[in-house]
Design a protein around this motif. Structure first.
Motif, short mmCIF file in Angstrom:
data_model
loop_
_atom_site.label_atom_id
_atom_site.label_comp_id
_atom_site.label_asym_id
_atom_site.label_seq_id
_atom_site.Cartn_x
_atom_site.Cartn_y
_atom_site.Cartn_z
N SER A 55 0.89 -1.23 -0.16
CA SER A 55 0.05 0.12 0.01
C SER A 55 1.01 1.48 0.15
CB SER A 55 -1.15 0.05 1.25
OG SER A 55 -1.84 1.24 1.22
N SER A 58 -2.83 4.75 4.29
CA SER A 58 -3.05 3.91 5.62
C SER A 58 -4.35 4.34 5.83
CB SER A 58 -1.88 4.23 6.48
OG SER A 58 -2.05 3.20 7.67
N THR A 117 0.50 5.12 11.83
CA THR A 117 0.71 4.70 10.24
C THR A 117 1.64 3.61 10.11
OG1 THR A 117 0.35 7.00 9.90
CG2 THR A 117 1.37 5.86 7.99
N ASN A 129 0.70 -1.76 12.04
CA ASN A 129 -0.06 -1.12 11.01
C ASN A 129 -0.35 -2.05 9.79
OD1 ASN A 129 -1.73 1.24 12.13
ND2 ASN A 129 0.55 1.53 12.65
N PRO A 131 -1.29 -1.96 6.56
CA PRO A 131 -0.66 -1.43 5.14
C PRO A 131 0.92 -1.32 5.19
CG PRO A 131 -2.58 -0.14 5.89
CD PRO A 131 -2.22 -1.11 7.31
#
Length: 600
Positions: A55, A58, A117, A129, A131
């Motif tokens: 990704s 986020s 994040t 996290n 992502p």
């Protein structure tokens, strides 16, 4: 009838077990060096080529973050262990072809930032996290996700997350969007919980706390959390229908993390370097108030511009003045209603946002909607070139907070029975509870329904579509609050001064219209003297400024690029105000203030 119901349940269970899943496994043997080892299996592939990505965004953040940079040692095989062809079409993507319907991927992740994040892996925890941690296949976004965590038994790690537990450290998510929105804290944390009631349903509120403090500190802090949870429910009249009937706070108050807060659908991340033993007990609690309010406003009362959340590019939203800003307004208000801060402290604290927002020259360039558009450039975004944000940007958090304050007080002045709480309830019923994404026009339409067209149209025209300043002096007076300024206090320059090696550096660009801006001072100039007074430290600067009054002109000697320059500068009155409780407020004003700030 019972037989039919049983058959439906059996069919649903069989379908769940038979459908293809995206499967992950993550372990932390090399946590001391901030590495995780990740394996993923994607099966039942229908096309010869399948793309995997890391990704770039986020959930809860609005800027781009290049998570692929921390991924290496990538290996891809088919189901039999045979290597397959991997090509790279861009820095974030792996295109895989020549498989046999299944691909197995392994890679190493480096992670050392614990916040809302990024991910952080060390021997205190695995703060994940999603992502920032897991590759995903965009074409398989609707599949169930299954992830197995391998916690370090030698470090007494436990798992806290909003993901659905299956057993044996295995968790599931119904699809990619939910998976990406589900952070995980794996550590030797404590877990406290209590139950709440709402519209005939019962929910568990969990608080997973990873810190270095005592059990007594954790218990004291948890009581504050409870008060916030109960007071915020009163704003909307009910709790959201939390999935799995559980909401989880993931609090990590450790010296190795970075301060942050990040909302998710059924959980929130809270990180701070401040321990509960010091000022953290008071200073961390505001983030709890802010992030839990997001369980309604943002997670379910959700701007259409954030749907669906894009993991390949940033979503641009013009409604952040409401989504983040009104949430920021309630952050302090809830602390006051819950008795965590006094009315006096809450009122005095309003001046900080007031001075930041209304003394900013940025209102000349962007209204609140347009300020919201700036989020991809400012929300933990990074760049190497200097920016003029001090003159062109006002945080939509603070701007929206001031607008929420103005709307709340204006409603209560307009008609005694109108409040922002009830407007938020109406927005909740129309859009949040039904999970229908809203537009800015929907917010205006709802305000028209609540107050009538004249009031709603005027508020949006003046303060949302334009950048006018509400009449806070009148609004405050009706609640027994005064705005106080000091006309004798001089406004030195409109720039921050940083002292280093007995030199006074201007550390940022001057604010437009300030004495420094008008005089022509700039970032990195070194202030040497004001008239004949040499400036070497902050205390000395403060004492020198007391000699002067607004309107006086002084000689400023400064150094730029090694050259000494002398110029003249005229002091102006300092624009900052203070907000204070009126000592002689009327009984009516005191009652209005009480109804506004009291516990619900």
């Amino acid at each position: 009838m019972k037989l039919v119901q049983l058959l439906i349940v059996i069919l649903c269970v069989q379908f769940n077990f038979s459908q293809s899943k995206n499967q992950y496994h993550i372990s932390f043997e090399n946590a001391v060096h901030h590495e995780a080892k990740i394996q993923a299996t994607f099966s039942d592939l229908k096309t010869d080529t399948i793309s995997l990505r890391m990704s770039r965004t986020s959930p809860g953040r609005y800027a781009l973050h290049e998570f692929a940079k921390n991924v290496y040692d990538v290996k891809v095989t088919d189901s039999r262990g045979k290597k397959v062809m991997v090509t790279r079409s861009n820095p974030h993507q792996w295109d895989i072809s020549g498989h046999d319907g299944t691909i197995k991927v392994s890679y190493t992740l480096f992670a050392d930032r614990g916040d809302g994040t990024y991910s952080q892996i060390d021997e205190t925890h695995a703060h994940l996290n999603i992502p920032a941690t897991f590759m995903f296949a965009p074409a398989l976004k609707d599949r169930v996700v299954e992830v197995t965590f391998d916690p370090r038994k030698d470090l007494n790690w436990k798992i806290a997350t909003q993901l659905f537990p299956v057993g044996n450290h295995k968790y599931t998510a119904p699809n990619l969007q939910y998976f990406m929105d589900s952070p995980v804290e794996i550590s030797n944390h404590s877990l406290k919980a209590f139950t709440v009631q709402s519209k005939g349903s019962e929910y568990t509120i969990q608080f997973a706390l990873h810190h270095l403090g005592t059990e007594e500190e954790a218990s004291t802090y948890f009581e504050k959390v409870k008060k916030i949870v109960l007071q915020e429910k009163e704003v909307f009249g009910e709790y959201p229908e939390f999935d799995n009937r559980t909401y989880t706070f993931l609090a990590c108050y450790m010296p190795n993390v970075s301060g942050d807060g990040m909302e998710h659908r059924n959980s929130t991340i809270l990180t701070s370097t401040r321990s509960l033993a010091k000022e953290g007990m008071d200073r961390n609690i505001g983030t709890v108030s802010h992030e839990f309010f997001h369980a309604w406003n943002v997670e379910r009362i959700r701007p259409k511009t954030l749907e669906p959340f894009n993991f390949e590019a940033s979503n641009m939203s013009g409604e952040l003045w409401f989504a983040e800003g009104f949430t920021s307004y309630y952050t302090g208000l809830i602390l006051c209603r819950a008795g965590i801060i006094s009315q006096e402290k809450y009122i005095e604290g309003l001046a900080r946002s007031y001075n930041y927002v209304w003394n900013s020259p940025a209102r000349a360039y962007f209204n609140p909607t347009e300020m919201s558009y700036q989020a991809p450039f400012v929300d933990a975004a990074t760049s190497v070139d200097p920016v003029n944000r001090g003159n062109t940007f006002i945080s939509y958090y603070s701007y929206g907070s001031m607008l929420g304050l103005a709307l709340d007080l204006s409603l209560r002045n307009y008609k005694d029975y109108l409040t922002l709480d009830d407007y938020m309830k109406l927005v909740w019923q129309k859009y949040g509870k039904a999970e229908i994404p809203y537009t800015e026009e929907d917010l205006l339409t709802t305000l028209r329904e609540y107050t009538g067209e004249a009031f709603a149209n005027e508020f949006f025209t003046r303060y949302i579509n334009n950048s006018q300043i509400p009449d806070y002096k009148t609004l405050f007076a009706n609640f027994g609050i005064s705005i106080v300024n000091n006309p004798k206090k001089v406004y030195f320059a409109g720039v921050p001064i940083m002292f280093k090696s007995n030199h006074a550096f201007i550390s940022d660009y001057p604010k437009k219209g300030s004495p420094a801006y008008i005089t022509g001072l700039d970032k990195d100039d070194v202030i040497l003297r004001i008239n004949e007074d040499v400036i070497t430290d902050e205390k000395q600067l403060s004492e020198v400024l007391k000699k002067y009054t607004p309107g006086e002109k002084v000689a400023i000697t400064y150094k730029r690029l090694g050259v000494e320059v002398k110029t003249e500068m005229a002091f102006t009155a300092h624009p900052d105000i203070e907000t204070k409780l009126l000592q002689n407020a009327s009984k009516e004003a005191i009652n209005k203030r009480k109804n506004w700030l009291k516990a619900k």
